[in-house]
Structures are given as C-alpha cells and as structure tokens.
Design an enzyme around this catalytic site. Structure first.
Site, PDB file in Angstrom:
ATOM      1  N   MET A  30       0.981  -1.539  -0.033  1.00  0.00           N
ATOM      2  CA  MET A  30      -0.189   0.208  -0.159  1.00  0.00           C
ATOM      3  C   MET A  30       1.126   1.037   0.046  1.00  0.00           C
ATOM      4  SD  MET A  30      -3.283  -0.961   1.928  1.00  0.00           S
ATOM      5  CE  MET A  30      -2.318  -0.852   4.023  1.00  0.00           C
ATOM      6  N   LEU A  33       6.786   3.302   1.758  1.00  0.00           N
ATOM      7  CA  LEU A  33       7.407   1.552   1.378  1.00  0.00           C
ATOM      8  C   LEU A  33       8.660   2.546   2.818  1.00  0.00           C
ATOM      9  CD1 LEU A  33       7.825   0.941  -1.598  1.00  0.00           C
ATOM     10  CD2 LEU A  33       6.123   0.535  -0.240  1.00  0.00           C
ATOM     11  N   GLY A  36      10.655  -2.714   6.091  1.00  0.00           N
ATOM     12  CA  GLY A  36      10.537  -3.741   6.036  1.00  0.00           C
ATOM     13  C   GLY A  36       9.728  -4.426   4.525  1.00  0.00           C
ATOM     14  N   HIS A  37       8.779  -3.619   3.937  1.00  0.00           N
ATOM     15  CA  HIS A  37       8.798  -3.285   2.515  1.00  0.00           C
ATOM     16  C   HIS A  37      10.106  -3.894   2.019  1.00  0.00           C
ATOM     17  CE1 HIS A  37       5.455  -0.719   3.723  1.00  0.00           C
ATOM     18  NE2 HIS A  37       5.050  -1.675   3.687  1.00  0.00           N
ATOM     19  N   GLN A  61     -10.509  -3.106   1.456  1.00  0.00           N
ATOM     20  CA  GLN A  61      -9.870  -3.589   2.565  1.00  0.00           C
ATOM     21  C   GLN A  61     -10.232  -2.477   3.879  1.00  0.00           C
ATOM     22  OE1 GLN A  61      -6.034  -3.894   0.873  1.00  0.00           O
ATOM     23  NE2 GLN A  61      -5.531  -3.843   3.011  1.00  0.00           N
ATOM     24  N   LYS A 149       4.661 -10.268   9.021  1.00  0.00           N
ATOM     25  CA  LYS A 149       4.063  -9.243  10.279  1.00  0.00           C
ATOM     26  C   LYS A 149       3.330  -8.816   9.516  1.00  0.00           C
ATOM     27  CE  LYS A 149       3.482  -4.773  11.612  1.00  0.00           C
ATOM     28  NZ  LYS A 149       2.560  -4.104  10.410  1.00  0.00           N
ATOM     29  N   LYS A 184       8.783  -2.316  11.889  1.00  0.00           N
ATOM     30  CA  LYS A 184       7.767  -1.600  10.912  1.00  0.00           C
ATOM     31  C   LYS A 184       6.776  -1.371  10.412  1.00  0.00           C
ATOM     32  CE  LYS A 184      13.096  -1.028  10.422  1.00  0.00           C
ATOM     33  NZ  LYS A 184      13.970   0.573   9.973  1.00  0.00           N
ATOM     34  N   SER A 185       6.195  -0.696  10.523  1.00  0.00           N
ATOM     35  CA  SER A 185       4.822   0.138   9.866  1.00  0.00           C
ATOM     36  C   SER A 185       4.486   1.610   9.640  1.00  0.00           C
ATOM     37  CB  SER A 185       3.901  -0.652  10.856  1.00  0.00           C
ATOM     38  OG  SER A 185       2.606   0.200  10.591  1.00  0.00           O
TER      39      SER A 185
HETATM   40  P1  AMP Z   1       1.067  -2.839   3.338  1.00  0.00           P
HETATM   41  O1  AMP Z   1       2.040  -2.103   2.543  1.00  0.00           O
HETATM   42  O2  AMP Z   1       1.325  -2.052   4.947  1.00  0.00           O
HETATM   43  O3  AMP Z   1       0.279  -3.567   2.838  1.00  0.00           O
HETATM   44  O4  AMP Z   1       2.320  -4.268   3.477  1.00  0.00           O
HETATM   45  C1  AMP Z   1       3.165  -4.775   2.240  1.00  0.00           C
HETATM   46  C2  AMP Z   1       3.831  -6.041   2.724  1.00  0.00           C
HETATM   47  O5  AMP Z   1       4.606  -5.906   3.417  1.00  0.00           O
HETATM   48  C3  AMP Z   1       2.603  -7.070   2.905  1.00  0.00           C
HETATM   49  O6  AMP Z   1       2.947  -8.187   3.256  1.00  0.00           O
HETATM   50  C4  AMP Z   1       3.126  -6.739   4.584  1.00  0.00           C
HETATM   51  O7  AMP Z   1       3.264  -7.853   5.721  1.00  0.00           O
HETATM   52  C5  AMP Z   1       4.927  -6.721   4.747  1.00  0.00           C
HETATM   53  N1  AMP Z   1       5.794  -5.759   5.139  1.00  0.00           N
HETATM   54  C6  AMP Z   1       4.715  -4.556   6.276  1.00  0.00           C
HETATM   55  N2  AMP Z   1       5.891  -3.915   7.266  1.00  0.00           N
HETATM   56  C7  AMP Z   1       7.011  -5.338   7.418  1.00  0.00           C
HETATM   57  C8  AMP Z   1       7.701  -5.569   8.805  1.00  0.00           C
HETATM   58  N3  AMP Z   1       8.025  -4.354   9.787  1.00  0.00           N
HETATM   59  N4  AMP Z   1       8.293  -6.884   8.643  1.00  0.00           N
HETATM   60  C9  AMP Z   1       7.991  -7.296   7.252  1.00  0.00           C
HETATM   61  N5  AMP Z   1       7.467  -6.889   6.484  1.00  0.00           N
HETATM   62  C10 AMP Z   1       6.161  -6.398   6.108  1.00  0.00           C
END
Ligand code: AMP
Length: 279
Positions: A30, A33, A36-37, A61, A149, A184-185
């Site tokens: 989403m 970045l 983690g991404h 979602q 995560k 990380k988020s």
């Molecule tokens: P999102 O942008 O939050 O939808 O995340 C996209 C992808 O990145 C998803 O598969 C998440 O699980 C992964 N992701 C997000 N944060 C982390 C993190 N801290 N460590 C590993 N993967 C992550």
C-alpha cells in the site's frame, strides 16, 4: 524503472518480459515504503529476473471508520526506494482502474478470517483476497512476496492460492523491526513521541511470549496472560486482541505446538498496531 497506472500497461510489459523468457516476482504493497517492504523487494529481486511492486491503497480492505483517507502516501520516496533496490516496474493504479463501474465480484474466505484482525475488521480480508486475486491475474507472477508481519494475511493468501489453484508461489519474509524492537509499519508515522515510546510494549510482549515458549511453556492461557498483563501495564495501550492460534487455521489453541501463531493488536492512542511470533 517505470511507473504505470493501467492494467494494460502492466500486461504489455509482463508479456514482453515473458517473450524473453524472464521470470517475474510481485510485491503487493500500500506504499509509504520502509525497510520492511524493502526486504520483500530485495528478496524478490534476488529470486526473479524482473520485479513488479504494486503501490495501491486498496479502498475495499478499509472499514467505514478506518484510516483510508489518512493513510500516508509518498510516491516519490517509494519510487526512489524501488529503483535503489532493483525493482523493474511500479504499478500504481487509481481505485477507478482497479474497480471499474459495475464491479461486483468478490473473493471471500471462511474460517481463517473469523479470528484476530478478521474479527475486529470484518470487511478487511475480503478486500485483501479480492485485490490480491486481481493483482495475481494482472501480473501473473511466478512468485509473490508477503511479510510475516501480517501473519494472518499471509496464511489467508496461502490458503486462497491453494483453494483456488492459483499458479504462483507465495514467499514469506521475516518481520523487520526498528532497532528498539518495534515492528516497522507505515502506521508508525501516526505516533507522537510519547506514543512511540509506549508502542514498544507490543514488541516487549512478543519477546516475552517467545522467551516463555523457548523456556518450555506450552499453555496458551499462561503465555497469553503474561503478554496481556505486560501490555496492560502501559497506560497508553488498549488491547484489541491477544490470541494464540493454530498457524494454519487461525483458530484458538490451548496447547502451544507447531505451527502456532501468537498475535496481538493494540491501540496506542488512536493508532492500531499489530505484531506476532510463530512457533
Ligand atoms: P502494506 O503496505 O502494509 O500492505 O504491506 C505490504 C507488505 O509488506 C505486506 O506483505 C506486509 O506484511 C509487508 N510488511 C509490512 N511491514 C513489514 C515489516 N515490518 N517486516 C516485514 N514485512 C512487512
């Protein structure tokens, strides 16, 4: 590296790569970045000739009172990171490109979606399954990369790929954390200084649970209680759930075995954060 907005542009590019016999990896995100991404993108670059990163804040979602509008966005930064890590293409569609007038087909799942984040966010995983199905159909990757995560999301995507005979491999990547332990988020940017400190209680609870299991604890109730008590000791934290579930079905277990998932969701102020560990 190109940034494209339409399904046709992605299809044309992937078709050209396929004609050259190249393999293709997909990293659905989403945006906004972080490392983690980045770890998913790097893994995908390692394992595939070409990598597509999708950057799409998927409206289906998000529930009615969730943070769809507030969700952070920064395409310039995202594209710089993708370029640096060696991705080949960013797919950044508008919602109107993904959900055309008349759209009414949805992918839903039972059982695995009934607990944890699925219980607190009833529309969430239907939206995730639908958008990931679409992305898999648009890109037709050999492999798609997901983070541990979002452990429930990962289990659900694996189940969907199995159940619907989707022809790709799902690759799981470990949780990337800040130096002090916080996972990380993109949502960490919502936290003010005090909340950022308080948010450490999530990873502390995860590490506590993990240590108890390493030291031989097998009672889910006992581990859950210790984690819950620790989180409740932080005044800014409000528990959404602390659960210990079967790692495949996402249903609660009494005995911790393998694979077991311990997962938590905690509000720090208004920000809902998640973390987990797998046995
Ligand atoms: P999102 O942008 O939050 O939808 O995340 C996209 C992808 O990145 C998803 O598969 C998440 O699980 C992964 N992701 C997000 N944060 C982390 C993190 N801290 N460590 C590993 N993967 C992550």
């Amino acid at each position: 590296m190109n940034i494209v907005k339409t399904v046709d542009q992605v299809r044309a590019q992937v078709k050209a790569w396929r004609a050259e016999g190249l393999s293709v990896g997909l990293v659905p995100t989403m945006g906004y970045l972080h490392e983690g991404h980045g770890s998913l993108i790097s893994k995908a670059v390692e394992q595939n000739d070409r990598v597509v990163v999708s950057v799409f804040v998927n409206p289906t979602q998000f529930g009615p009172n969730e943070d769809l509008e507030a969700y952070p966005r920064d395409m310039n930064r995202d594209s710089a990171l993708c370029e640096k890590l060696g991705a080949s293409l960013i797919f950044n569609p508008e919602p109107s490109e993904m959900y055309r007038p008349g759209f009414c087909t949805h992918v839903n799942m039972d059982v695995l979606t009934s607990t944890l984040c699925g219980a607190s966010r009833p529309v969430h995983f239907g939206g995730v399954c639908t958008v990931c199905s679409k992305l898999f159909n648009i890109v037709k990757p050999d492999r798609a990369y997901f983070g541990q995560k979002d452990a429930q999301q990962l289990a659900i995507i694996r189940r969907m790929v199995e159940d619907l005979n989707m022809d790709l491999e799902i690759v799981a990547c470990p949780i990337v954390r800040e130096e002090d332990g916080l996972a990380k988020s993109s949502r960490n940017t919502y936290l003010n200084e005090d909340e950022r400190k308080a948010a450490l209680v999530l990873s502390k609870a995860i590490f506590l649970g993990q240590d108890m299991v390493k030291d031989g604890a097998t009672s889910a109730a006992e581990v859950k209680k210790a984690m819950t008590d620790l989180i409740n000791s932080e005044p800014l934290a409000r528990i959404d759930y602390v659960e210990i579930v079967d790692g495949l079905t996402m249903q609660p277990v009494e005995e911790i075995g393998a694979p077991t998932l311990a997962a938590i969701a905690v509000y720090i102020g208004k920000t809902r954060l998640i973390d987990n560990f797998i046995v």
